[in-house]
Design an enzyme around this catalytic site. Structure first.
Site, short mmCIF file in Angstrom:
data_model
loop_
_atom_site.label_atom_id
_atom_site.label_comp_id
_atom_site.label_asym_id
_atom_site.label_seq_id
_atom_site.Cartn_x
_atom_site.Cartn_y
_atom_site.Cartn_z
N ASP A 88 0.86 -1.17 0.00
CA ASP A 88 0.00 0.00 0.00
C ASP A 88 0.90 1.23 0.00
O ASP A 88 2.05 1.18 0.44
CB ASP A 88 -0.91 -0.02 1.24
CG ASP A 88 -2.04 0.99 1.12
OD1 ASP A 88 -2.16 1.65 0.05
OD2 ASP A 88 -2.82 1.13 2.08
N ASP A 266 -8.40 -6.85 1.72
CA ASP A 266 -7.36 -6.97 2.75
C ASP A 266 -7.93 -6.36 4.02
O ASP A 266 -8.75 -5.46 3.96
CB ASP A 266 -6.10 -6.18 2.35
CG ASP A 266 -6.26 -4.70 2.64
OD1 ASP A 266 -6.96 -4.03 1.86
OD2 ASP A 266 -5.75 -4.22 3.67
N CYS A 304 -13.13 -28.01 12.06
CA CYS A 304 -12.07 -27.20 11.45
C CYS A 304 -10.80 -28.05 11.31
O CYS A 304 -10.45 -28.80 12.23
CB CYS A 304 -11.79 -25.95 12.27
SG CYS A 304 -10.43 -24.96 11.61
N CYS A 306 -7.69 -26.82 10.74
CA CYS A 306 -6.45 -26.06 10.96
C CYS A 306 -5.61 -26.76 12.03
O CYS A 306 -6.12 -27.57 12.81
CB CYS A 306 -6.75 -24.61 11.34
SG CYS A 306 -7.07 -24.32 13.09
N CYS A 309 -6.91 -26.30 15.69
CA CYS A 309 -8.08 -27.12 16.06
C CYS A 309 -7.73 -28.62 16.10
O CYS A 309 -8.35 -29.38 16.83
CB CYS A 309 -9.23 -26.86 15.11
SG CYS A 309 -9.95 -25.23 15.35
N HIS A 335 -5.97 -20.15 13.36
CA HIS A 335 -7.37 -20.55 13.13
C HIS A 335 -8.13 -19.49 12.33
O HIS A 335 -8.80 -19.82 11.34
CB HIS A 335 -8.11 -20.81 14.45
CG HIS A 335 -9.57 -20.98 14.23
ND1 HIS A 335 -10.13 -22.18 13.80
CD2 HIS A 335 -10.60 -20.08 14.27
CE1 HIS A 335 -11.42 -22.01 13.61
NE2 HIS A 335 -11.74 -20.75 13.89
ZN ZN Z 1 -9.35 -24.14 13.42
#
Ligand code: ZN
Length: 406
Positions: A88, A266, A304, A306, A309, A335
């Protein structure tokens, strides 16, 4: 360059080609203003599946200095991120009360490292971004602040156009000497006033930038006003251009904006929320620091995939974030960023399968159905952003003042 490959209503899937690969649109970029997505390394961001992130050339010019990043071989090498990097211009920051001394048609006078005034011009901004060797650069814009009325407002819009023209010219002239394939995006202003937004969109559109951005939004207007302004701007731009809505990051807002034809986003939303213990899920966000989660053995979000998790319980995250353990910031950020990346994956799949409208309605219904699904208002989100910028500015000024005294 940009090519649309699927269209479903106004929503579309496209491909943005940059010097560091292809980014499939619509996409969301984590924010790395100081060449770091807070608590995460460049490799962490790549591992989460992100094809791009955004840094800030103004913030980097204050610290460590453009020369430092240039000497190391550019921003990709500096922060070890090998995919597309946007930078930016920092128009939004340099015009904030922490830095701004005076603005004129020439540029912006601001307080530099030593407290002395420096001039920030559209040409300097373009050259700084070429020196950083980012893939996509943004023009310097005069952000017409929300609530600013009358002549000041029109002056800011006109100045944005004049600066955009100078930026384009400087970029065209300098690109070759830097042997750069960098793309340059123009930013339109106009707030929520239809005639101003149309006027600015038209002016930026005719300058033929590689992409166009909607600036001066998500700054305190209502959701209805925000969505209206998005519709006006998106409809007035050439449809084959990639359209970037700056600063928008709440999942429900993104889902709606994609439905209007926005391709790129963003925001600090997922990362700032994570550090405050606010966890994003399909049924809205919740506060992990609440006492109710002290003994909860379940993951942050059921189902989830990720790494947070997969390995950790709500109980552990509750403990880490309540005791300000650094690991808590990282695990919660993983997460929330995984959630956003999955959301954008699902958005693209729905568009490709021609069922975006259904996806959008189902998502929004589920997102607002949760017990704690009280969405941050734009104002609150803005407050977070301002707070973070103030802290950043304070840190930089204190740090630089103390180092210059040595
Ligand atoms: Zn997660």
């Amino acid at each position: 360059m940009f090519k649309i490959v699927h269209q479903d209503g106004k929503a579309r899937v496209g491909r943005l080609q940059t010097a560091h690969g292809t980014v499939e649109t619509p996409f969301f970029m984590p924010v790395a203003s100081k060449a770091s997505v807070k608590a995460m390394s460049g490799s962490d961001i790549e591992d989460l599946g992100y094809q791009s992130l955004i840094s800030n050339s103004f913030i980097l010019s204050l610290s460590p200095g453009i020369d430092v990043v240039e000497n190391i071989g550019g921003i990709h090498k500096f922060m070890h991120f090998n995919n597309t990097i946007f930078t930016d211009s920092g128009g939004f920051q340099v015009l904030s009360k922490d830095f701004l001394l005076k603005k004129s048609d020439k540029g912006v006078y601001f307080k530099d490292k030593s407290g002395k005034k420096s001039l920030y011009t559209p040409e300097l901004v373009v050259e700084n971004q070429l020196r950083l060797a980012s893939d996509v650069a943004m023009t310097l814009d005069d952000v017409a602040h929300f609530g600013l009325g009358g002549k000041d407002y029109v002056d800011a819009i006109k100045r944005t156009h004049a600066w955009a023209k100078r930026s384009k010219q400087a970029h065209d002239e300098l690109k070759e000497s830097y042997n750069s394939k960098q793309l340059l995006f123009g930013i339109c202003q106009g707030g929520i006033r239809e005639e101003y937004r149309r006027f600015s969109t038209h002016k930026i559109n005719e300058m033929d930038f590689d992409g166009v951005a909607l600036g001066g939004l998500v700054v305190g207007e209502s959701r209805k006003e925000l969505l209206e302004s998005i519709k006006i701007a998106v409809d007035s731009f050439d449809q084959e251009k990639i359209k970037y809505l700056m600063g928008l990051g709440s999942p429900s807002d993104i889902v709606q904006a994609v439905g209007e034809g926005v391709d790129c986003f963003d925001s600090i939303y997922p990362t700032a929320n994570a550090r405050h213990g606010s966890i994003l899920t399909k049924t809205g966000r919740y506060m992990i620091k609440k006492i109710a989660y002290k003994h909860d053995k379940g993951p942050l979000e059921e189902g989830c995939t990720c790494s947070t998790c997969t390995h950790y319980s709500k109980s552990y995250l509750h403990h880490l974030l309540r005791t300000h353990e650094l690991l808590g910031y990282k695990l919660a950020t993983i997460h929330n960023l995984h959630f956003m990346n999955q959301l954008l994956n699902n958005i693209r799949t729905a568009i490709k399968e021609g069922r975006y409208e259904i996806f959008k309605n189902e998502f929004l219904e589920a997102y607002f159905s949760g017990k704690e699904a009280k969405e941050f208002s734009s104002q609150i989100q803005r407050k977070y952003q301002e707070k973070e910028e103030q802290q950043q500015a304070k840190y930089l000024l204190t740090h630089q003042n103390s180092s210059s005294k040595k």
